[in-house]
Structure formats: structure tokens, C-alpha cells
Scaffold this active site. Structure first.
Site, PDB file in Angstrom:
ATOM      1  N   ASN A  99       2.107  -4.904   6.532  1.00 12.96           N
ATOM      2  CA  ASN A  99       1.215  -3.787   6.842  1.00 12.96           C
ATOM      3  C   ASN A  99      -0.198  -4.346   6.970  1.00 12.96           C
ATOM      4  O   ASN A  99      -0.862  -4.602   5.974  1.00 12.96           O
ATOM      5  CB  ASN A  99       1.306  -2.751   5.712  1.00 12.96           C
ATOM      6  N   ARG A 154       4.440  -2.351  10.122  1.00  8.82           N
ATOM      7  CA  ARG A 154       4.023  -0.940  10.135  1.00  8.82           C
ATOM      8  C   ARG A 154       2.951  -0.752  11.205  1.00  8.82           C
ATOM      9  O   ARG A 154       1.947  -1.468  11.226  1.00  8.82           O
ATOM     10  CB  ARG A 154       3.443  -0.550   8.783  1.00  8.82           C
ATOM     11  N   HIS A 188       2.059   9.362   8.759  1.00  9.14           N
ATOM     12  CA  HIS A 188       2.923   9.315   7.564  1.00  9.14           C
ATOM     13  C   HIS A 188       4.385   9.576   7.929  1.00  9.14           C
ATOM     14  O   HIS A 188       5.187   9.940   7.076  1.00  9.14           O
ATOM     15  CB  HIS A 188       2.547  10.380   6.512  1.00  9.14           C
ATOM     16  N   GLY A 190      -1.250  11.989  -1.136  1.00  2.73           N
ATOM     17  CA  GLY A 190      -1.877  10.859  -1.820  1.00  2.73           C
ATOM     18  C   GLY A 190      -3.352  10.946  -1.503  1.00  2.73           C
ATOM     19  O   GLY A 190      -3.901  12.052  -1.422  1.00  2.73           O
ATOM     20  N   ARG A 239     -11.138  13.363   3.401  1.00  5.05           N
ATOM     21  CA  ARG A 239     -11.135  14.029   4.711  1.00  5.05           C
ATOM     22  C   ARG A 239     -11.108  15.545   4.549  1.00  5.05           C
ATOM     23  O   ARG A 239     -10.473  16.069   3.640  1.00  5.05           O
ATOM     24  CB  ARG A 239      -9.902  13.612   5.517  1.00  5.05           C
ATOM     25  N   ASP A 276     -10.583  10.580  -6.422  1.00  6.30           N
ATOM     26  CA  ASP A 276      -9.432  10.292  -7.276  1.00  6.30           C
ATOM     27  C   ASP A 276      -9.035  11.573  -8.014  1.00  6.30           C
ATOM     28  O   ASP A 276      -9.808  12.110  -8.808  1.00  6.30           O
ATOM     29  CB  ASP A 276      -9.796   9.192  -8.284  1.00  6.30           C
ATOM     30  N   GLY A 296       1.504  13.860  -5.380  1.00  7.69           N
ATOM     31  CA  GLY A 296       2.768  14.597  -5.418  1.00  7.69           C
ATOM     32  C   GLY A 296       3.715  14.081  -6.486  1.00  7.69           C
ATOM     33  O   GLY A 296       4.406  14.853  -7.157  1.00  7.69           O
ATOM     34  N   GLU A 316       7.612   3.472   1.555  1.00  9.30           N
ATOM     35  CA  GLU A 316       7.453   3.170   2.979  1.00  9.30           C
ATOM     36  C   GLU A 316       7.954   1.771   3.323  1.00  9.30           C
ATOM     37  O   GLU A 316       8.483   1.554   4.406  1.00  9.30           O
ATOM     38  CB  GLU A 316       5.989   3.374   3.390  1.00  9.30           C
TER      39      GLU A 316
HETATM   40  P1  ADP Z   1      -2.794   6.394  -0.358  1.00 13.51           P
HETATM   41  O1  ADP Z   1      -2.970   7.523   0.596  1.00 13.51           O
HETATM   42  O2  ADP Z   1      -4.024   5.552  -0.506  1.00 13.51           O
HETATM   43  O3  ADP Z   1      -1.510   5.603  -0.162  1.00 13.51           O
HETATM   44  P2  ADP Z   1      -1.549   7.174  -2.875  1.00 13.51           P
HETATM   45  O4  ADP Z   1      -0.303   7.772  -2.390  1.00 13.51           O
HETATM   46  O5  ADP Z   1      -1.494   5.870  -3.589  1.00 13.51           O
HETATM   47  O6  ADP Z   1      -2.672   7.116  -1.763  1.00 13.51           O
HETATM   48  O7  ADP Z   1      -2.230   8.247  -3.853  1.00 13.51           O
HETATM   49  C1  ADP Z   1      -3.489   8.058  -4.419  1.00 13.51           C
HETATM   50  C2  ADP Z   1      -3.882   9.342  -5.144  1.00 13.51           C
HETATM   51  O8  ADP Z   1      -2.934   9.614  -6.190  1.00 13.51           O
HETATM   52  C3  ADP Z   1      -5.252   9.263  -5.804  1.00 13.51           C
HETATM   53  O9  ADP Z   1      -5.997  10.438  -5.491  1.00 13.51           O
HETATM   54  C4  ADP Z   1      -4.911   9.277  -7.283  1.00 13.51           C
HETATM   55  O10 ADP Z   1      -5.895   9.883  -8.041  1.00 13.51           O
HETATM   56  C5  ADP Z   1      -3.653  10.105  -7.298  1.00 13.51           C
HETATM   57  N1  ADP Z   1      -2.922   9.957  -8.553  1.00 13.51           N
HETATM   58  C6  ADP Z   1      -2.299   8.875  -9.033  1.00 13.51           C
HETATM   59  N2  ADP Z   1      -1.814   9.132 -10.277  1.00 13.51           N
HETATM   60  C7  ADP Z   1      -2.159  10.412 -10.583  1.00 13.51           C
HETATM   61  C8  ADP Z   1      -1.964  11.270 -11.715  1.00 13.51           C
HETATM   62  N3  ADP Z   1      -1.323  10.864 -12.793  1.00 13.51           N
HETATM   63  N4  ADP Z   1      -2.450  12.519 -11.641  1.00 13.51           N
HETATM   64  C9  ADP Z   1      -3.125  12.942 -10.554  1.00 13.51           C
HETATM   65  N5  ADP Z   1      -3.343  12.193  -9.467  1.00 13.51           N
HETATM   66  C10 ADP Z   1      -2.855  10.941  -9.478  1.00 13.51           C
END
Ligand code: ADP
Length: 392
Positions: free
Chosen positions: A7, A88, A177, A205, A236, A277, A327, A379
Site C-alpha cells: 500500500n 492497493r 473503502h 475509522g 472531513r 481522535d 466501529g 484490507e
Molecule cells: P484509518 O481511516 O486511518 O485507517 P482507523 O480505522 O485506524 O483509521 O481508525 C482510527 C480511528 O479509530 C481514530 O479516530 C481512533 O480514535 C479510533 N479508535 C481507535 N480505538 C478507539 C476506541 N477504543 N474508542 C474510540 N475510538 C477508537
């Protein structure tokens, strides 16, 4: 047999050596800060982690160092055990509705699509070119993020703007995605033992998208020409009246580039709550921060709105699945979304929702009208499996 999944991003390369059958990740690593004064290469295999700080002027230099580490630290990439290299690719435009064996023509298409994927496709191309050069005897497969949504019904992928302009500039909903939505919806079908499901996948995410899938085929998705449309994301806006662009251009004198930056990198949860975050936003909300509370409400509201819309579009709904960082991990987001769906008979099992796990699981009660699930996305595995579909 294994598949090397690559990737390539604008300043990074992530890679993983995957066993497509067992799903096991055999080795993995990344190259960071390509083009900066000092970069970093990390490699992990058999419990041993290697990290090297070194200048990485371009993707070629990065991949060369990765291949050297494979030979030095293992496992060997040249002993004939690799069946394919899976790349990817974010933007496949109108050309690709599935994975494709990379040849000069496919490479040319990816290049042609740079205007539709200006941030990603150039980096993918750089990665493909060097990887083909360095691993010439292994088939290379391009797996497109947009492919799962190429077959959307015309009524779902067509924007209501002037047809000639749309045609001339390739304006339509491409989605993104897609590799994740295809993988997760497929896992849900297996888990529930049904291939006729009407389901919604929420990939939430840092980037976030929803899809509606009927009997394994995508019929709607929330990302559009670019990943900007749809759900509220880390940085976004998601859906917003396009007239905000005209307004800010005229009233605030903002340029197109400034607006691009505002909408893509300074909005969403970051714009509303000061942080992208979700863990921090949740903590701020729990501490009584009003901005974080509103941000969270907007986030959940948008999700609920899409679920309602997609249920109507599909004429029914059997399953809602949460995936990706938020999620998979935020029981709060899942609970608040499902509470809003109670009038439609959705019943979350609170205890199951609160369990932290990396496994696939149903978190609704047996009497819930709609099954609610958590299915971790993968993925890399999905790319490895799609690559194997191509090379047999
Ligand atoms: P990306 O789109 O960069 O691949 P990810 O799928 O890794 O993103 O998701 C990142 C997001 O997941 C961040 O906003 C992070 O805060 C959130 N996240 C990770 N663990 C938790 C948690 N325990 N509770 C709430 N949000 C979480």
C-alpha cells in the site's frame, strides 16, 4: 503460498506478507517519511522487529530497502513461495470492477486516472513500477478501492448535474473503502449463513463510509467522486451544501486550495471538537466539553440518517455491521446509534456490545429485528485473496 500486499501512500509504504488461506500475517512493516530529510523503515518477522532511520528519497529507495530486509531478516521473497504481489489502488475510475493483473495497459489506466486520485494514484504508480522492476518474475495484481462500487445502479452513482459536463470530466460517485466493504459484507453473509442479505456496512475509522449491499452487490455508498462526501469523519466534513464553497469563496475570499484544505483536513471531528481522535473526543465529552458533545451528536445523527436512507433504498434491512477503528472499538458510538434505531426493533445486547474483542461477533439480542454485528476489517487479507482470484 503467500501474497505480498503493498500500500503505497504519498510519503509512506505499508506492506504485509499474508497467507491468503489462513489469513495469517507472516511479516509486515512500513516505510515512513519518504522524501523528507530523515525517513524510517520498519520490518517485523517471527517476533523480531527491525527499525532503521535512514533517508528515503523516493518510493524506489524505500522498496529496495524493504526487499533487502526481507532477504536479511526473512522470510525470503525469492524462494518461489510468493504467488502474487497485491497493490492497493484507491482510484480505478470507470475501468475496473474487480482486481486486475498489472501490465503496461493497466499501469497506463492508473496513470490516466491521476486527476481523479491526485493524492494517491501517483504514489501507487511509483510503488507498482519499482515493485515490478524488483520482483519481475511474480505476477502483480492491482486491487481497486472503487471496484466494489463500479456496479452501483446508475440512479445511485449519477449526480444530478449537466450530463455533458459530467461525461467530459468523469463526474460520478466512485466510492472508496470498497475492498473493506466487500470483505466485511462477505464475512457477514458467512457468519449469518445467508447470501440474500440486505445489509449496511459502516466503515468508520479516521475516514468513514457507509454502504448498502444486497445479496453481495453494492447498491449505494456514501463516498462520492472523492472520499469527502457522506459521513462525518476525523477531519472531513462529509455531506455539506456545495454552496458553502461559493459562499466562502465570495464572502471570505478563500481560494479553492484553502477550501480543499478546510473541508478535507480541518473539518469533521477536528473542526467541531478540536480533535480527530475519537478516543479524545469521547473523553472530552465525558468531561463535560460542550463542543465535543455536539460533535458526537452530529456524528451519530449522520450515521442514523444514512442507515434510514439505505434501509429505504434497499426496501428492508437484515444487518448493520460496524467496522474499522471506531466501529470495532467504540461501544459508545455503537450504543448511541442503535438506541436511535429502537423504534425499528433494533435491540442491542449491552453486555455483548461492551466486550472488547478482535473477533467477529453479533452484538444484538436474538429478538432484534435487525442483526447488529462487529466485523473487524482486514484490507490486507482482502487484497491478498483478491490477488489470488486473479492469479489462480
Ligand atoms: P484509518 O481511516 O486511518 O485507517 P482507523 O480505522 O485506524 O483509521 O481508525 C482510527 C480511528 O479509530 C481514530 O479516530 C481512533 O480514535 C479510533 N479508535 C481507535 N480505538 C478507539 C476506541 N477504543 N474508542 C474510540 N475510538 C477508537
Amino acid at each position: 503460498m503467500t501474497v505480498l500486499v503493498i500500500n503505497s501512500g504519498s510519503s509512506s509504504i505499508k506492506y504485509q506478507l499474508v497467507d491468503p488461506e489462513s489469513g495469517e500475517s507472516i511479516a509486515a512493516g512500513l516505510v515512513e517519511r519518504i522524501g523528507e530529510e530523515m525517513g524510517r523503515v520498519e520490518h517485523e518477522y517471527a517476533g523480531e522487529e527491525t527499525a532503521i532511520d535512514m533517508p528515503v528519497p523516493d518510493h524506489g529507495a524505500g522498496l529496495r530497502e524493504v526487499l533487502r530486509l526481507f532477504e536479511e531478516k526473512g522470510p525470503s521473497l525469492t524462494d518461489g513461495s510468493i504467488a502474487a504481489v497485491g497493490h492497493r489502488i484507491v482510484q480505478g475510475g470507470k475501468y475496473f470492477d474487480g482486481p486486475a493483473l498489472v501490465d503496461d495497459e493497466v499501469q497506463g489506466r492508473i496513470e490516466e486516472l491521476i486527476p481523479l486520485g491526485p493524492l494517491h494514484n501517483p504514489a501507487h504508480l511509483a510503488g507498482i513500477k519499482v515493485a515490478r522492476e524488483l520482483l519481475p518474475d511474480i505476477p502483480h495484481v492491482a486491487v481497486f478501492d472503487t471496484a466494489f462500487f463500479q456496479g452501483l445502479p446508475a440512479e445511485a452513482h449519477t449526480y444530478a448535474i449537466d450530463r455533458d459536463i459530467a461525461e467530459k470530466h468523469s463526474i460520478r460517485r466512485y466510492g472508496a473503502h470498497g475492498t473493506s466493504h466487500r470483505f466485511v459484507s462477505g464475512e457477514v453473509s458467512k457468519l449469518l449463513g445467508r447470501d440474500d442479505l440486505k445489509q449496511i456496512v459502516l466503515h468508520i475509522g479516521n475516514g468513514a463510509s457507509a454502504s448498502a449491499v444486497v445479496a453481495g452487490k453494492a447498491v449505494e455508498t456514501s463516498m462520492g467522486l472523492t472520499p469527502l462526501e457522506g459521513l462525518v469523519m476525523g477531519t472531513r466534513t462529509g455531506d455539506i451544501d456545495p454552496a458553502v464553497v461559493f459562499h466562502l469563496g465570495r464572502e471570505a475570499g478563500m481560494s479553492i486550495d484553502e477550501l480543499d484544505d478546510l473541508f478535507n483536513r480541518r473539518s469533521g471531528m477536528k473542526g467541531l471538537a478540536g480533535d480527530n481522535d475519537m478516543r479524545i473526543v469521547e473523553a472530552k465529552m465525558d468531561a463535560g466539553d460542550e463542543n465535543a458533545k455536539l460533535a458526537f451528536d452530529v456524528y451519530v445523527h449522520r450515521l442514523v440518517k444514512y442507515i434510514g436512507a439505505y434501509a429505504a433504498v434497499m426496501g428492508g434491512l437484515d444487518a448493520i455491521t460496524f467496522t474499522a477503528g471506531i466501529g470495532e472499538n467504540s461501544n459508545t458510538v455503537r450504543r448511541l446509534v442503535c438506541e436511535r434505531l429502537a423504534p425499528f426493533g433494533v435491540r442491542l445486547d449491552g453486555a455483548k456490545n461492551d466486550v472488547r474483542s478482535k473477533g467477529q461477533r453479533v452484538i444484538s439480542t436474538p429478538d432484534s429485528t435487525i442483526a447488529v454485528l462487529v466485523v473487524p476489517t482486514n484490507e490486507e487479507l482482502a487484497i491478498a485473496r483478491q490477488s489470488m482470484e486473479v492469479v489462480g
